[in-house]
Design an enzyme around this catalytic site. Structure first.
Site, PDB file in Angstrom:
ATOM      1  N   CYS A 293      14.742  11.992   0.307  1.00 26.09           N
ATOM      2  CA  CYS A 293      14.833  10.909   1.453  1.00 26.09           C
ATOM      3  C   CYS A 293      15.951  10.593   1.870  1.00 26.09           C
ATOM      4  O   CYS A 293      16.430  10.724   3.145  1.00 26.09           O
ATOM      5  CB  CYS A 293      13.811   9.660   1.095  1.00 26.09           C
ATOM      6  SG  CYS A 293      13.699   8.609   2.433  1.00 26.09           S
TER       7      CYS A 293
ATOM      8  N   CYS B 211       7.322   5.780  -2.730  1.00 23.44           N
ATOM      9  CA  CYS B 211       6.774   5.039  -1.870  1.00 23.44           C
ATOM     10  C   CYS B 211       5.545   5.483  -1.273  1.00 23.44           C
ATOM     11  O   CYS B 211       4.740   4.681  -0.644  1.00 23.44           O
ATOM     12  CB  CYS B 211       7.896   4.806  -0.851  1.00 23.44           C
ATOM     13  SG  CYS B 211       8.293   6.269   0.087  1.00 23.44           S
TER      14      CYS B 211
END
Length: 365
Positions: A101, A198
């Site tokens: 990410c 997440c």
């Protein structure tokens, strides 16, 4: 400077944006919508990309008096992080989605758009320190060792570091950040830290992978090749795992057994004693340097193989595009797909994704 503040909806990014504004920068806040399900709700302290997080980020921006936008990066996040995560597990590897990410979203896609729009830097709430050295900008560990996030930032390159701003890096503790947020009237002052992956908000990684990859029963074998159990899919296991093995044949010495290797082609999981996790060498060709590259092909460094692992003294060799590291004391279990971050003191030298491991205790088969 014109600063684009990435606001996750947490206390760190809110205070980072506030400090950037206090420093006299022209700050604009942005929240990245990374979920394809726009109404995703937060579960406890899991995740960081829910609808509540977007609302918290907006309220913080309003309190700070800065413009605020929500940008949809969900497609890029799916392609570069989620699909990569699934593909790595299919290949018997153990990826770190936070590294991907940072590499692909926050400091690539976001930074690229920020520069296109005329911003000078992207500001985040990461705990790390930037130092302008004689040979360019350097990335260093944060003052608060417990909160240091230089490991997950090890993927940043020199051009990215040149346009990055970390206002929290020199803060002695997270408690001070929360106190500052409370003084500023930010409602996120006591918001729990996000953790886990997440996009798997319930924390059940094995169950989530089973839905995406499917189940395929296979054997669990010991180092001699004897079948000692079965599983519903090799992708649900990782090197060093002890729990959830459900072995039908106990070890002769009665001691627990751990996953030593995952073989996706044969859909086989290899288990053995804890001492067999000792790893004498790791290497990988997918690497980057956080600033200047090492001056020599062989050098001494400290290597960190997990976000909260102790850095280990080691020798490193860069040859024909591959980085090879040999620790002074064997690592305790390293899986292909993990990221190894190299340090010179507090400075991050660079990182590589582990492609190959060499066990200090050879495995049969």
């Amino acid at each position: 400077m014109r600063i684009l503040a990435a606001m996750s909806g947490g206390v760190d990014s809110a205070v980072a944006a506030a400090r950037a504004a206090d420093a006299g920068h022209d700050v604009v806040g942005v929240h990245l919508a990374l979920s394809r399900a726009g109404g995703t709700l937060r579960t406890g302290s899991r995740g960081c990309c829910t609808i509540e997080d977007a609302m918290d980020a907006r309220r913080a921006a309003d309190r700070l008096g800065i413009p605020f936008y929500v940008w949809d990066f969900s497609e890029r996040f799916r392609d570069d992080v989620i699909d990569d995560f699934i593909a790595e597990y299919r290949a018997g590897r153990t990826p770190n989605p936070c590294m991907r990410c940072n590499e692909k979203i926050k400091f690539a896609a976001l930074l690229e758009r920020a520069l296109e729009l005329g911003f000078d830097a992207v500001c985040t709430g990461h705990y790390a320190i930037l130092v302008d050295g004689p040979e360019g900008r350097e990335l260093h560990r944060a003052s608060d060792e417990a909160k240091d996030q230089s490991y997950v930032l090890g993927v940043l390159t020199a051009p990215q570091l040149a346009h990055t701003y970390f206002p929290l890096g020199s803060t002695p503790s997270k408690a001070l950040v929360r106190a500052e947020a409370a003084e500023r009237g930010l409602t996120v002052a006591q918001k729990p830290d996000s953790h886990d992956i997440c996009f798997i908000p319930d924390g059940d990684t094995r169950g989530w992978l089973a839905e995406k990859v499917g189940t395929a029963h296979g054997d669990i074998i010991d180092r001699d090749g004897a079948v000692v159990g079965s599983h519903g899919g090799a992708h649900g296991y990782t090197v060093g795992q002890r729990r959830g093995l459900q072995l039908g044949v106990p070890a002769s010495d009665g001691k627990p057994r751990f996953v030593l290797e995952v073989r996706p082609v044969s859909n086989t999981v290899v288990v053995g004693p804890k001492e067999a996790l000792a790893t004498a060498e790791i290497s990988g060709s997918r690497h980057s340097w956080a600033g200047r590259a090492p001056a020599d092909a062989e050098f001494f460094c400290h290597v960190q193989i997990r976000a909260h692992a102790e850095p280990a003294p080691a020798s490193a060799v860069v040859r024909e595009g591959t980085v090879t590291v040999r620790p002074e004391t064997p690592f305790d279990g390293v899986a292909p797909g993990q990221t190894a971050v190299l340090y010179d003191g507090t400075r991050v030298i660079g990182q590589f994704t582990v492609d190959r491991t060499v066990s200090a205790v050879p495995i049969a088969g």
